[in-house]
Design an enzyme around this catalytic site. Structure first.
Site, short mmCIF file in Angstrom:
data_model
loop_
_atom_site.label_atom_id
_atom_site.label_comp_id
_atom_site.label_asym_id
_atom_site.label_seq_id
_atom_site.Cartn_x
_atom_site.Cartn_y
_atom_site.Cartn_z
N ASP A 41 0.82 -1.22 0.00
CA ASP A 41 0.00 0.00 0.00
C ASP A 41 0.85 1.26 0.00
OD1 ASP A 41 -2.37 1.39 0.00
OD2 ASP A 41 -2.70 1.23 2.16
N ASN A 77 -11.00 -2.48 -5.18
CA ASN A 77 -10.26 -1.58 -6.07
C ASN A 77 -10.97 -1.36 -7.42
OD1 ASN A 77 -6.98 -2.75 -4.95
ND2 ASN A 77 -8.14 -0.98 -4.26
C1 IPE Z 1 -5.46 -2.71 -0.15
O1 IPE Z 1 -5.10 -1.37 -0.31
C2 IPE Z 1 -5.46 -3.39 -1.47
C3 IPE Z 1 -4.15 -3.61 -2.08
C4 IPE Z 1 -3.00 -3.29 -1.57
C5 IPE Z 1 -4.17 -4.25 -3.37
P1 IPE Z 1 -6.17 -0.22 -0.49
O2 IPE Z 1 -5.45 1.06 -0.57
O3 IPE Z 1 -7.08 -0.54 -1.61
O4 IPE Z 1 -7.02 -0.35 0.86
P2 IPE Z 1 -7.73 0.74 1.77
O5 IPE Z 1 -8.62 1.51 0.88
O6 IPE Z 1 -6.65 1.57 2.39
O7 IPE Z 1 -8.44 -0.08 2.79
C1 IPE Z 2 -1.49 0.30 -3.40
O1 IPE Z 2 -1.33 1.66 -3.43
C2 IPE Z 2 -1.75 -0.29 -4.76
C3 IPE Z 2 -3.11 -0.77 -4.96
C4 IPE Z 2 -4.09 -0.73 -4.08
C5 IPE Z 2 -3.42 -1.32 -6.26
P1 IPE Z 2 -2.56 2.66 -3.43
O2 IPE Z 2 -2.96 2.90 -4.84
O3 IPE Z 2 -3.64 2.17 -2.55
O4 IPE Z 2 -1.90 3.96 -2.84
P2 IPE Z 2 -2.49 4.92 -1.72
O5 IPE Z 2 -2.93 4.07 -0.58
O6 IPE Z 2 -3.65 5.64 -2.34
O7 IPE Z 2 -1.36 5.82 -1.36
MG MG Z 3 -4.06 2.41 -0.57
#
Ligand code: IPE
Ligand code: IPE
Ligand code: MG
Length: 231
Positions: free
Chosen positions: A11, A59
């Site tokens: 993340d 997502n």
């Molecule tokens: C969790 O991260 C999903 C992945 C790393 C693929 P998200 O960024 O989607 O989760 P939330 O929104 O912080 O819970």
């Molecule tokens: C994790 O990074 C990747 C996926 C969830 C696919 P994020 O895209 O969630 O990045 P943040 O959490 O918005 O910084």
């Molecule tokens: Mg994220």
């Protein structure tokens, strides 16, 4: 002790880019470099199972431009890394609602999963369009049908019946669950399989998570005392 199964919630890509005044896609692109170095470090450390949360079922609610970028990155990374995966005796595996992914990605996954099926050094599992609740719900649906058709007896019902109907049926439970970017939640990842895993959270954003950072997580794990409710 080296954990047998490490699972990572990768993340913070978006915030990494935002901090640099760049669009979110740069975060995802740079996140791929972390994936490469963590996979390499994992097999060097002797981790047998590495599971990466790459795209959650939630997502899909992101803007379609971002989803498309993530899907193309997955396809190009798998293509570019096939030789490396194969030559390092890594077996590729995928969990989640794979059928809902773009065709190009599904066929790339099928190809590599099939080519690497006899590899034994490490199982690399990608969680794609994955949701822990959905996985359990699917398992319950299949099991209920089997009970109805007398293929499973309710008297024989135990953990192992559930385990064998999850996407992760060929994986052991998670020993170490890592989350980057400082969030303290599981976000619907491997909720059944991490019932007793050790949790490691770091404020480091995924594109900055490298060999040094995973070593810190492994060292923290080696100092844990897993009691499983005993004294
Ligand atoms: C969790 O991260 C999903 C992945 C790393 C693929 P998200 O960024 O989607 O989760 P939330 O929104 O912080 O819970
Ligand atoms: C994790 O990074 C990747 C996926 C969830 C696919 P994020 O895209 O969630 O990045 P943040 O959490 O918005 O910084
Ligand atoms: Mg994220």
């Amino acid at each position: 002790m080296i954990p047998k199964h490490v699972a990572i919630i990768m993340d913070g890509n978006g915030r990494w880019a935002k901090d640099k005044g760049l669009p979110r896609e740069y975060g995802h692109q740079n996140g791929v470099n972390s994936v490469k170095s963590i996979v390499e470090e994992a097999y060097k450390s002797g981790i047998q199972y590495l599971t990466l949360y790459a795209f959650s079922i939630e997502n899909w609610d992101r803007p379609s431009d971002e989803i498309n970028i993530l899907m193309s990155l997955l396809v190009s990374t798998l293509r570019d890394e096939f030789d490396e995966i194969f030559d390092n005796d890594i077996k590729l595996n995928a969990i989640g609602e794979i059928k809902s992914l773009p065709k190009e990605l599904v066929s790339e996954l099928d190809f590599i999963i099939n080519k690497t099926r006899k590899n034994t050094k490490m199982t690399l599992t990608l969680a794609l369009s994955y949701g822990g609740k959905q996985e359990i719900f699917n398992a319950i649906k299949i099991i209920s049908n089997k009970v109805k058709n007398n293929l499973i007896e309710l008297n024989n019902f135990d953990d192992s019946i559930i385990n064998s109907h999850l996407y992760t049926k060929n994986l052991p439970d998670v020993d170490l669950l890592i989350r980057t970017s400082g969030e303290m939640r599981i976000s619907n990842f491997l909720i059944w399989q991490s019932a007793y895993s050790e949790f490691y959270s770091t404020s480091v954003l995924w594109p900055d998570f490298d060999e040094v950072e995973i070593k810190k997580a492994l060292s923290s794990y080696s100092n844990r005392h897993r009691r499983y409710g005993t004294i």
